[in-house]
Design a protein around this motif. Sequence first.
Motif, short mmCIF file in Angstrom:
data_model
loop_
_atom_site.label_atom_id
_atom_site.label_comp_id
_atom_site.label_asym_id
_atom_site.label_seq_id
_atom_site.Cartn_x
_atom_site.Cartn_y
_atom_site.Cartn_z
N VAL A 67 -17.62 117.94 0.82
CA VAL A 67 -19.02 118.14 0.87
C VAL A 67 -19.98 116.81 0.76
CG1 VAL A 67 -20.82 119.61 -0.28
CG2 VAL A 67 -18.71 120.48 0.18
N ILE A 68 -19.55 116.17 -0.51
CA ILE A 68 -20.27 115.12 -0.77
C ILE A 68 -20.33 113.95 0.36
CG2 ILE A 68 -20.40 113.10 -2.40
CD1 ILE A 68 -19.48 114.82 -4.69
N ASN A 69 -19.03 113.69 0.86
CA ASN A 69 -18.91 112.65 2.12
C ASN A 69 -19.68 113.00 3.30
OD1 ASN A 69 -17.29 111.21 0.17
ND2 ASN A 69 -15.22 111.59 1.33
N ASN A 70 -19.81 114.20 3.55
CA ASN A 70 -20.25 114.49 4.68
C ASN A 70 -21.95 114.61 4.73
OD1 ASN A 70 -18.00 115.36 6.14
ND2 ASN A 70 -17.95 117.59 5.66
N ALA A 71 -22.41 114.66 3.50
CA ALA A 71 -23.78 114.62 3.30
C ALA A 71 -24.13 113.22 3.04
CB ALA A 71 -24.18 115.55 2.04
N THR A 72 -23.50 112.15 2.91
CA THR A 72 -23.73 111.02 2.62
C THR A 72 -23.35 110.09 3.56
OG1 THR A 72 -21.98 110.68 1.08
CG2 THR A 72 -23.99 111.54 -0.01
N ILE A 97 -13.87 96.82 -1.32
CA ILE A 97 -13.36 97.86 -2.16
C ILE A 97 -13.06 99.22 -1.34
CG2 ILE A 97 -13.83 99.35 -4.22
CD1 ILE A 97 -15.51 97.27 -5.31
N GLY A 98 -14.20 99.33 -0.56
CA GLY A 98 -13.97 100.67 0.22
C GLY A 98 -12.57 100.43 1.04
N ASP A 99 -12.39 99.29 1.71
CA ASP A 99 -11.36 99.16 2.83
C ASP A 99 -9.64 99.06 1.90
OD1 ASP A 99 -12.97 99.00 4.82
OD2 ASP A 99 -12.96 96.89 4.86
N LYS A 100 -10.03 98.78 0.68
CA LYS A 100 -8.70 98.61 -0.02
C LYS A 100 -8.26 99.96 -0.65
CE LYS A 100 -9.40 93.83 -1.27
NZ LYS A 100 -8.62 93.14 -0.55
N THR A 101 -9.27 100.61 -1.23
CA THR A 101 -9.09 102.04 -1.73
C THR A 101 -9.11 103.29 -0.79
OG1 THR A 101 -11.52 102.49 -2.24
CG2 THR A 101 -10.00 101.02 -3.95
N LYS A 102 -9.63 102.88 0.46
CA LYS A 102 -9.96 104.04 1.54
C LYS A 102 -11.10 105.09 1.01
CE LYS A 102 -6.59 102.08 3.75
NZ LYS A 102 -6.85 101.13 4.82
N ARG A 103 -11.80 104.74 -0.05
CA ARG A 103 -12.87 105.41 -0.58
C ARG A 103 -14.10 104.67 -0.68
NH1 ARG A 103 -7.77 106.84 -2.32
NH2 ARG A 103 -7.26 109.09 -2.11
N TYR A 104 -15.08 104.83 -0.02
CA TYR A 104 -16.30 104.00 -0.10
C TYR A 104 -17.08 104.66 -1.21
CZ TYR A 104 -14.57 101.70 3.97
OH TYR A 104 -13.79 100.97 4.71
N PHE A 105 -17.99 103.62 -1.83
CA PHE A 105 -19.12 104.11 -2.52
C PHE A 105 -20.08 104.93 -2.01
CE2 PHE A 105 -18.86 100.25 -5.98
CZ PHE A 105 -17.47 100.51 -5.94
N ARG A 106 -20.80 106.13 -2.87
CA ARG A 106 -21.55 106.83 -2.19
C ARG A 106 -22.66 106.86 -3.14
NH1 ARG A 106 -19.80 109.03 2.99
NH2 ARG A 106 -17.58 108.45 3.05
N PHE A 107 -23.98 107.35 -2.71
CA PHE A 107 -25.14 107.27 -3.40
C PHE A 107 -25.90 108.57 -2.90
CE2 PHE A 107 -28.17 105.74 -6.28
CZ PHE A 107 -27.74 104.85 -6.91
N MET A 108 -26.34 109.31 -3.80
CA MET A 108 -27.09 110.65 -3.42
C MET A 108 -28.07 111.16 -4.57
SD MET A 108 -23.42 112.85 -4.56
CE MET A 108 -22.64 111.24 -4.41
N GLU A 109 -28.76 112.02 -4.09
CA GLU A 109 -29.71 112.81 -5.26
C GLU A 109 -28.89 113.28 -6.23
OE1 GLU A 109 -33.51 114.52 -3.40
OE2 GLU A 109 -32.08 114.84 -1.95
N ARG A 110 -29.33 113.01 -7.66
CA ARG A 110 -28.82 113.91 -8.31
C ARG A 110 -28.65 115.26 -8.45
NH1 ARG A 110 -27.60 111.87 -13.58
NH2 ARG A 110 -27.20 113.76 -15.20
N ARG A 111 -29.72 115.98 -7.99
CA ARG A 111 -29.99 117.27 -7.72
C ARG A 111 -28.89 117.86 -6.59
NH1 ARG A 111 -35.08 120.10 -4.73
NH2 ARG A 111 -34.21 118.51 -3.19
N PHE A 112 -28.48 117.35 -5.57
CA PHE A 112 -27.51 117.28 -4.59
C PHE A 112 -25.93 117.38 -5.26
CE2 PHE A 112 -24.33 115.79 -1.96
CZ PHE A 112 -24.02 116.98 -1.15
#
Length: 432
Positions: A67-72, A97-112
């Motif tokens: 849900v988070i990845n699809n919205a960011t 870091i994203g390439d090594k962990t296969k998980r990238y940093f995300r940033f989103m609204e706190r409300r979401f």
Amino acid sequence: MADGTGNFKVIIAGGSIVGLALANALDRAGIDFIVLEKREIAPHLGASISMLCHNSRVYEQLGLVDVINNATVPLVDRHHFNKDGYMFEDGGVLKGIGDKTKRYFRFMERRFYLETLYNNLRDKSKVHANVGVKSFIQRDDGVTVITDNGERFEGSILVGADGVHSTVRRIMAQNVAEMDPERAHNLISPFWANYRSIFGTSRNLNRRTQGLFMPNGMVHVAYHRGFSGVSATGVDGLVFWFLFVKEDAPSRTPDCPRYDDRDAERTIEKYGLFNLGPDYTFRDLWDSKVKAAMFPMEEGVVQGPWNNGGRVVLIGDSTMKSTVNPGLGGNTNIEGVCYFANELVQLLAQSPKPANDEIKEMFDKYEKKQRPHAELCVKVSGFQTRYEAMETWWTRLLIHIMRWLPNNLMSTLLAKHFASAPLLNFLPDPEV
């Protein structure tokens, strides 16, 4: 393990990110709970928050990461600018870091973020909005919470996930004030503030130039003496941004300043014409804002035990607070959720109706694991705040040195650090 039928119930004070994350963990563990939030769930305050790769692993376990990845959009680049808007470093650490962990940093609204945690709960009737904790009564077999509207809730333990200005922590302080005034002081005034910050969310359109502030997946960092700024495009069409300003004088909780819209306006009037990116200013972002507010940036770790020796314990921002610059605070607090939930699940598997001394031992084990993470988070975050605001001559010198460190070295070290973060032991490990 508790079977979720009411034999063991956790009362969570605070519908914060930590409170709702803990509720999700307990939900998956089959442990009964209720959440008491004194305000609405997921208020729109203009604030934003990051999700780092190790938290992504936890949310994979809880079934909400998609849900988070699809919205960011993943953050893959980070540009650093001096006071003149000149880019002196084009860092590839985030992508590394994203390439090594296969998980990238995300940033989103706190409300979401809060809405996602809430919506993932299977029984939302366990979350009570506009119900605040007023007091609690401990017994040998449980705890009774009395709310500000006169309701009474019975549980086995009370977890204070109610933030910097924790009511649970304040009540704990009141209960020991006569016998242990130093302990009470540490609970009442655990944090200090040397900086304040405007948290803003703006549309990704510069009204002055009619162009985008920055492309998706980008982070900008601006270095000025005595203040700094960060902006990120973690959601299509929005820019999340911060203006960090050093205070004229430090303050301590609970007496840190409370700012209103006029205070924020005055801060923008003073600093608004300075750049955050190569061709836009803080004022440009302010003029395109959807929402913005200003808060003190408290920092510190509660000294002394995080529990009251009985059935009440603190977690999240009620135990520690860090400055915002590196985005570690909320992510470190999710580590605390993992440690706490793991210890509780293990205890209930061994003793479905634990006595006070068993609960106290479990609280202590959780704190022993989480406290070093909290203290490191506060130190690293505080350093980065002062580094980006170029507080001293040696931080200004260090900026010129850091730019020469290889991106691959930095991303490798950080990826290894994040890989050591805890998971929820009672759920299947996420995919590699």
